[in-house]
Design an enzyme around this catalytic site. Sequence first.
Site, PDB file in Angstrom:
ATOM      1  N   ASP A  51       3.560  11.050 -11.288  1.00 47.60           N
ATOM      2  CA  ASP A  51       3.668  10.093 -10.013  1.00 47.60           C
ATOM      3  C   ASP A  51       3.879  10.996  -8.986  1.00 47.60           C
ATOM      4  O   ASP A  51       4.346  12.157  -9.201  1.00 47.60           O
ATOM      5  CB  ASP A  51       5.064   9.132 -10.179  1.00 47.60           C
ATOM      6  CG  ASP A  51       4.619   8.365  -8.823  1.00 47.60           C
ATOM      7  OD1 ASP A  51       5.087   8.738  -7.874  1.00 47.60           O
ATOM      8  OD2 ASP A  51       4.946   7.075  -9.327  1.00 47.60           O
ATOM      9  N   TYR A 141       1.493  -1.685   4.675  1.00 51.54           N
ATOM     10  CA  TYR A 141       0.537  -0.633   4.322  1.00 51.54           C
ATOM     11  C   TYR A 141      -0.283  -0.093   5.235  1.00 51.54           C
ATOM     12  O   TYR A 141      -0.092   1.051   5.309  1.00 51.54           O
ATOM     13  CB  TYR A 141      -0.517  -1.668   3.506  1.00 51.54           C
ATOM     14  CG  TYR A 141      -1.705  -1.026   2.910  1.00 51.54           C
ATOM     15  CD1 TYR A 141      -1.729   0.168   1.979  1.00 51.54           C
ATOM     16  CD2 TYR A 141      -3.033  -1.131   3.424  1.00 51.54           C
ATOM     17  CE1 TYR A 141      -2.751   0.979   1.705  1.00 51.54           C
ATOM     18  CE2 TYR A 141      -4.170  -0.245   3.386  1.00 51.54           C
ATOM     19  CZ  TYR A 141      -3.926   0.409   2.226  1.00 51.54           C
ATOM     20  OH  TYR A 141      -5.089   1.515   1.777  1.00 51.54           O
ATOM     21  N   VAL A 185     -14.576  -8.414  -4.506  1.00 47.07           N
ATOM     22  CA  VAL A 185     -15.953  -8.299  -5.300  1.00 47.07           C
ATOM     23  C   VAL A 185     -16.032  -8.504  -6.788  1.00 47.07           C
ATOM     24  O   VAL A 185     -16.511  -9.133  -7.551  1.00 47.07           O
ATOM     25  CB  VAL A 185     -16.780  -7.102  -4.697  1.00 47.07           C
ATOM     26  CG1 VAL A 185     -17.958  -6.861  -5.599  1.00 47.07           C
ATOM     27  CG2 VAL A 185     -17.179  -7.018  -3.452  1.00 47.07           C
ATOM     28  N   ILE A 200     -11.452 -18.639  -2.447  1.00 47.13           N
ATOM     29  CA  ILE A 200     -11.952 -17.740  -1.395  1.00 47.13           C
ATOM     30  C   ILE A 200     -10.370 -18.165  -0.247  1.00 47.13           C
ATOM     31  O   ILE A 200     -10.391 -19.499  -0.158  1.00 47.13           O
ATOM     32  CB  ILE A 200     -13.105 -18.275  -0.699  1.00 47.13           C
ATOM     33  CG1 ILE A 200     -14.231 -17.806  -1.085  1.00 47.13           C
ATOM     34  CG2 ILE A 200     -13.184 -17.901   0.849  1.00 47.13           C
ATOM     35  CD1 ILE A 200     -15.477 -18.370  -0.836  1.00 47.13           C
ATOM     36  N   ARG A 269      -3.779 -14.855   2.779  1.00 39.43           N
ATOM     37  CA  ARG A 269      -2.416 -14.022   1.979  1.00 39.43           C
ATOM     38  C   ARG A 269      -1.728 -13.287   3.161  1.00 39.43           C
ATOM     39  O   ARG A 269      -2.328 -13.195   4.468  1.00 39.43           O
ATOM     40  CB  ARG A 269      -2.910 -12.882   0.974  1.00 39.43           C
ATOM     41  CG  ARG A 269      -3.787 -13.775   0.182  1.00 39.43           C
ATOM     42  CD  ARG A 269      -4.502 -12.339  -0.932  1.00 39.43           C
ATOM     43  NE  ARG A 269      -5.136 -11.488  -0.064  1.00 39.43           N
ATOM     44  CZ  ARG A 269      -5.513 -10.228  -0.526  1.00 39.43           C
ATOM     45  NH1 ARG A 269      -5.205  -9.941  -1.688  1.00 39.43           N
ATOM     46  NH2 ARG A 269      -6.125  -9.524   0.014  1.00 39.43           N
TER      47      ARG A 269
END
Length: 309
Positions: A51, A141, A185, A200, A269
């Site tokens: 890690d 993120y 994808v 979707i 989301r």
Amino acid sequence: MKIVVTGGAGFIGSNVADAFLAAGHEVVIIDNLSTGYRHNVNPAAVFYEKDICSPEISSILHKEKADVICHHAAQASVPVSVKDPLYDANTNVMGFINLLQSAVSSGARKVIFISSGGALYGEAEEYPTTENYRPIPLSVYAINKMVGEIYLHFYKHQYGLDYTALRYANVYGPRQVSHGEAGVVSIFIEKLLKGETPTINRYDDQPDGMIRDYVFVQDVVKANLAALDKGSGEAFNIGTCIPCSTRALYNEITNQLCIWIEPHFSQARLGDLRNSLLNYQKATQYLGWKPDYNLSSGIAETIKYFKNR
């Protein structure tokens, strides 16, 4: 030269590592296999199952004496980063600092940092977005990718550690996984091949789904090769500058597969952007880079991989 590829057992990192080896470089791969796979590791590379947060990273880099660190290892899910910001920061900030400290002390000359053009800019008012646009991240993120770029600037100023940051659009292609929060994808292709109904995600005001910039993994590989000796101290968008809705992407995949299943629709989301589109002119000017694959040719290669796997 000798290159360490963190995350080199993962989707993008393993493709990049293969290209470095094919170009005649020595490659060392560091990956904890949390999302990567041992079968992706090229047998010609030296492999450490570690890690990036591990204190052993320093001893590995001191032993290997790499010239360049190509940093692909990351917590890469936007929704996970929103749900668990401490986890994201531990990997994408603390793990990266651990790597930078080790790079400096071991004598590495450069870091190629994988940033995120697909998330960093937020809901940008400049569209398509250039690197001059001030990032306004809307996910943990993206915030931590921006922090990573700031750390790179500091380490270059303080220690002379060179860097190039590559701000990827939405990357797809062979070896992409379809589990968890992985790329849409691969999710669409695998579900359709199994006869399952894909979903979707969309906002109510975008019936065809969010707009994204989809870039094929081999074009991303080409950008990493260029960044080995170009792009000093700069960040570059790596995308196609071609907008594509999720529904248009789905239609391209179903048409190539000749499988027509009407998708389910669900709410967007956590952290999902409505629109993302990258201007890549700077990469063309300074890296000599532009995408070779359009969506149709890239999807064709990806479908071929999943059918042959």
